[in-house]
Design an enzyme around this catalytic site. Structure first.
Site, mmCIF file in Angstrom:
data_model
loop_
_atom_site.group_PDB
_atom_site.id
_atom_site.type_symbol
_atom_site.label_atom_id
_atom_site.label_comp_id
_atom_site.label_asym_id
_atom_site.label_seq_id
_atom_site.Cartn_x
_atom_site.Cartn_y
_atom_site.Cartn_z
ATOM 1 N N ARG A 163 0.894 -1.160 0.000
ATOM 2 C CA ARG A 163 0.000 0.000 0.000
ATOM 3 C C ARG A 163 0.923 1.199 0.000
ATOM 4 O O ARG A 163 1.676 1.417 0.945
ATOM 5 C CB ARG A 163 -0.920 -0.016 1.230
ATOM 6 C CG ARG A 163 -1.695 1.299 1.476
ATOM 7 C CD ARG A 163 -2.673 1.607 0.350
ATOM 8 N NE ARG A 163 -3.514 2.776 0.681
ATOM 9 C CZ ARG A 163 -3.288 4.002 0.204
ATOM 10 N NH1 ARG A 163 -2.260 4.258 -0.586
ATOM 11 N NH2 ARG A 163 -4.119 4.983 0.519
ATOM 12 N N HIS B 229 1.755 7.105 1.881
ATOM 13 C CA HIS B 229 0.654 8.071 1.768
ATOM 14 C C HIS B 229 0.293 8.618 3.151
ATOM 15 O O HIS B 229 0.799 8.153 4.175
ATOM 16 C CB HIS B 229 -0.582 7.389 1.173
ATOM 17 C CG HIS B 229 -1.241 6.440 2.145
ATOM 18 N ND1 HIS B 229 -0.723 5.214 2.435
ATOM 19 C CD2 HIS B 229 -2.368 6.559 2.902
ATOM 20 C CE1 HIS B 229 -1.497 4.605 3.323
ATOM 21 N NE2 HIS B 229 -2.494 5.394 3.636
ATOM 22 N N HIS C 293 -3.369 10.902 5.113
ATOM 23 C CA HIS C 293 -4.736 11.402 4.903
ATOM 24 C C HIS C 293 -5.152 12.272 6.078
ATOM 25 O O HIS C 293 -4.480 12.299 7.121
ATOM 26 C CB HIS C 293 -5.724 10.254 4.707
ATOM 27 C CG HIS C 293 -5.295 8.970 5.355
ATOM 28 N ND1 HIS C 293 -5.311 8.796 6.710
ATOM 29 C CD2 HIS C 293 -4.809 7.819 4.821
ATOM 30 C CE1 HIS C 293 -4.863 7.584 6.989
ATOM 31 N NE2 HIS C 293 -4.545 6.963 5.874
ATOM 32 N N GLU D 119 -6.004 6.840 11.314
ATOM 33 C CA GLU D 119 -6.202 5.443 10.895
ATOM 34 C C GLU D 119 -5.896 4.478 12.036
ATOM 35 O O GLU D 119 -4.766 4.416 12.518
ATOM 36 C CB GLU D 119 -5.293 5.151 9.693
ATOM 37 C CG GLU D 119 -5.189 3.685 9.291
ATOM 38 C CD GLU D 119 -4.259 3.496 8.088
ATOM 39 O OE1 GLU D 119 -4.304 4.328 7.171
ATOM 40 O OE2 GLU D 119 -3.482 2.521 8.090
ATOM 41 N N HIS E 196 2.666 7.038 5.991
ATOM 42 C CA HIS E 196 2.871 5.635 6.350
ATOM 43 C C HIS E 196 2.736 4.715 5.140
ATOM 44 O O HIS E 196 2.288 5.141 4.068
ATOM 45 C CB HIS E 196 1.882 5.225 7.441
ATOM 46 C CG HIS E 196 0.444 5.521 7.097
ATOM 47 N ND1 HIS E 196 -0.125 6.758 7.282
ATOM 48 C CD2 HIS E 196 -0.534 4.746 6.572
ATOM 49 C CE1 HIS E 196 -1.394 6.731 6.901
ATOM 50 N NE2 HIS E 196 -1.670 5.518 6.452
ATOM 51 N N GLU F 164 -10.728 6.201 0.521
ATOM 52 C CA GLU F 164 -9.422 5.747 0.052
ATOM 53 C C GLU F 164 -9.016 6.440 -1.243
ATOM 54 O O GLU F 164 -7.857 6.421 -1.629
ATOM 55 C CB GLU F 164 -9.447 4.227 -0.174
ATOM 56 C CG GLU F 164 -9.215 3.410 1.068
ATOM 57 C CD GLU F 164 -7.752 3.409 1.507
ATOM 58 O OE1 GLU F 164 -7.395 4.248 2.345
ATOM 59 O OE2 GLU F 164 -6.988 2.577 1.012
ATOM 60 N N HIS G 88 -27.512 -2.242 26.632
ATOM 61 C CA HIS G 88 -26.640 -1.165 27.089
ATOM 62 C C HIS G 88 -26.691 -0.008 26.095
ATOM 63 O O HIS G 88 -27.340 -0.109 25.051
ATOM 64 C CB HIS G 88 -25.198 -1.672 27.218
ATOM 65 C CG HIS G 88 -24.564 -1.969 25.882
ATOM 66 N ND1 HIS G 88 -24.818 -3.138 25.187
ATOM 67 C CD2 HIS G 88 -23.716 -1.250 25.095
ATOM 68 C CE1 HIS G 88 -24.153 -3.112 24.038
ATOM 69 N NE2 HIS G 88 -23.479 -1.981 23.949
ATOM 70 N N HIS H 26 -24.108 3.786 24.872
ATOM 71 C CA HIS H 26 -22.837 4.505 25.003
ATOM 72 C C HIS H 26 -23.107 6.002 25.061
ATOM 73 O O HIS H 26 -23.560 6.584 24.068
ATOM 74 C CB HIS H 26 -21.914 4.182 23.823
ATOM 75 C CG HIS H 26 -21.712 2.707 23.642
ATOM 76 N ND1 HIS H 26 -20.730 2.001 24.296
ATOM 77 C CD2 HIS H 26 -22.416 1.791 22.925
ATOM 78 C CE1 HIS H 26 -20.822 0.724 23.977
ATOM 79 N NE2 HIS H 26 -21.827 0.569 23.151
ATOM 80 N N GLU I 58 -21.398 4.050 17.826
ATOM 81 C CA GLU I 58 -20.677 2.771 17.776
ATOM 82 C C GLU I 58 -20.685 2.227 16.352
ATOM 83 O O GLU I 58 -21.745 2.038 15.758
ATOM 84 C CB GLU I 58 -21.336 1.756 18.710
ATOM 85 C CG GLU I 58 -20.762 0.342 18.575
ATOM 86 C CD GLU I 58 -21.361 -0.640 19.578
ATOM 87 O OE1 GLU I 58 -21.856 -0.191 20.633
ATOM 88 O OE2 GLU I 58 -21.342 -1.857 19.301
ATOM 89 N N HIS J 276 -29.114 -0.894 22.763
ATOM 90 C CA HIS J 276 -28.978 -2.059 21.894
ATOM 91 C C HIS J 276 -28.443 -3.240 22.673
ATOM 92 O O HIS J 276 -27.965 -3.094 23.799
ATOM 93 C CB HIS J 276 -28.064 -1.734 20.707
ATOM 94 C CG HIS J 276 -26.715 -1.192 21.086
ATOM 95 N ND1 HIS J 276 -26.546 0.095 21.558
ATOM 96 C CD2 HIS J 276 -25.479 -1.744 21.108
ATOM 97 C CE1 HIS J 276 -25.265 0.304 21.831
ATOM 98 N NE2 HIS J 276 -24.597 -0.803 21.574
HETATM 99 MN MN MN Z 1 -3.574 5.020 5.459
HETATM 100 MN MN MN Z 2 -22.571 -1.177 22.225
#
Ligand code: MN
Ligand code: MN
Length: 419
Positions: free
Chosen positions: A126, A129, A131, A135, A174, A197, A311, A313, A318, A357
């Site tokens: 890869r 590059h 961004h 990541e 990277h 990408e 539960h 968040h 998520e 959820h």
């Molecule tokens: Mn990357």
């Molecule tokens: Mn969850």
């Protein structure tokens, strides 16, 4: 015969009457608009004849989505789609590997996180590059060599294998290269649903769009050395398997020395945060993986018969990736709306911040998935811990349950309900 059939018929009628009474009384507390939107569907008994689907349908997809074909009768109303499969995503194929992405364009609800599933052959690269998004990554298969430089220009070179993680902050350049014997497949998770990408700064793409005389001046090199830069951006390309790790680390370190930042986080550094007979969870956020300041993860295993408890968040949406097994999730979306979907390997799920959820293992093998959050820290609240830490009379008055039922509730967060 005739009389028993009459009695049976009478029972069904009474049950249907009770069911529709319940539905009507439920509707009574909703706004007229909400009731109209729901179509009064929730809680109403429906015969198999009415559930039948004799016309055209995709039988393979139906078989994978039983909760959509016949939703639980607690589902109701219009909840935005929160499932997408990498199997539907466009695949960019190259000599050296491929990639496919699921972003807010594929799954409109997924505003805070996007992801890329990438395959590199042994030696496949890869391209160097960076961004605008950060990541986070997990190795799903095989092994790879990752490289970057830190904000002080010091080099980092490491080999990562299955279960290992890495994190490259915004703007840090990277690369990733597949190692022997069969390269790698990994999941890249970005802290921006709008990431693509197709929109990264590629080394070759940048230099081919810089005037040659500027390159020669920049590198104090008047030769024709910069005439052969690939014209179309490499993105992924095939090369040779790199030399031993120590050799690459030594040559990249140069005069500055290696980076003191560890951009990788090994599987062996991921302790089990919580384990029950129903499964286990490993929570990895910036308290453990220091450099991962904008993405927190929970790596979850739910055994057959187990369930990730009810539960929510408080701090973030998520984003989920399913690694293996089969599960179902219901998202309760306020105002009497709820929707259930089924998940298996390669599927993406999404739950907006604060929506309740659960995730139930519906198969006969371990269900393994990732919970990802755009946050420096992991946070959840469980229904059980909420109800068991609220005055009992207050809870009983809400739910019409007795003290014995309330006393039997778990007194703390289970995370995974025991079997
Ligand atoms: Mn990357
Ligand atoms: Mn969850």
């Amino acid at each position: 015969m005739k009389s028993s059939r009459t009695i049976e018929k009478g029972k069904v009628s009474r049950r249907e009457f009770l069911a529709s009474s319940t539905a009507l009384s439920t509707v009574g507390v909703l706004s007229a608009a909400a009731a109209a939107q729901q179509g009064q569907e929730s809680g109403r008994a429906v015969s198999d004849r009415s559930k039948s689907d004799p016309g055209p349908t995709n039988k393979a997809l139906d078989a994978q989505n039983p909760s959509s074909v016949v939703p639980p009768d607690t589902d109701a109303g219009s909840v935005p789609a929160f499932k997408y499969s990498f199997s539907f995503a466009h695949k960019r194929l190259y000599e050296g590997g491929w990639s496919r992405e699921v972003t807010v364009r594929e799954l409109p609800v997924s505003k805070s996180i996007a992801a890329v599933d990438m395959r590199l052959t042994a030696g496949g690269i890869r391209e160097l590059h960076w961004h605008a998004a950060a990541e986070w990554a997990i190795m799903l298969y095989g092994s790879a060599r990752i490289t970057c430089i830190d904000a002080d220009g010091r080099s980092f070179v490491a080999d990562v294998k299955e279960g290992d993680l890495w994190f490259f902050p915004t703007g840090i350049p990277h690369s990733i290269q597949g190692l022997g014997p069969d390269g790698a497949e990994f999941l890249l998770v970005f802290d921006d649903g709008n990431f693509s990408e197709y929109a990264t700064v590629l080394l070759s793409d940048w230099l081919v769009h810089t005037p040659r005389e500027v390159l020669a001046k920049n590198f104090s090199d008047g030769s024709q050395a910069w005439e052969k830069i690939p014209r179309d951006g490499l993105f992924i390309f095939q090369s040779e398997v790199p030399p031993p790790l120590a050799a690459d680390q030594h040559s990249a370190a140069g005069n500055l020395g290696s980076s003191t930042v560890d951009f990788a986080f090994r599987r062996t550094q991921q302790p089990v945060t919580k384990r029950t007979s129903g499964g286990e969870v490993r929570i990895v956020d910036s308290s453990l993986f220091k450099v991962s300041t904008t993405i927190a993860a929970a790596i979850v295993t739910v055994h057959p018969g187990g369930m990730r408890e009810l539960h929510w968040h408080p701090n973030a949406d998520e984003w989920q990736y399913y690694i293996s097994g089969n599960g179902r999730m219901t998202v309760f979306a306020t105002g009497g709306r709820a929707r259930t979907a089924d998940f298996e390997a390669g599927d993406v799920g999404y739950v907006q911040q604060t929506l309740p959820h659960y995730i139930e293992n519906t198969g006969d093998t371990d269900l393994r998935f990732l919970e990802m959050f755009k946050s420096s820290f992991y946070q959840d609240l469980s229904l059980s811990e909420w109800l068991s830490h609220t005055p009992p009379e207050l809870v009983m008055a809400h739910l019409n349950i007795d003290k014995a039922t309330l006393d039997a509730l778990p007194k703390e967060k289970l995370v995974i309900v025991p079997r």
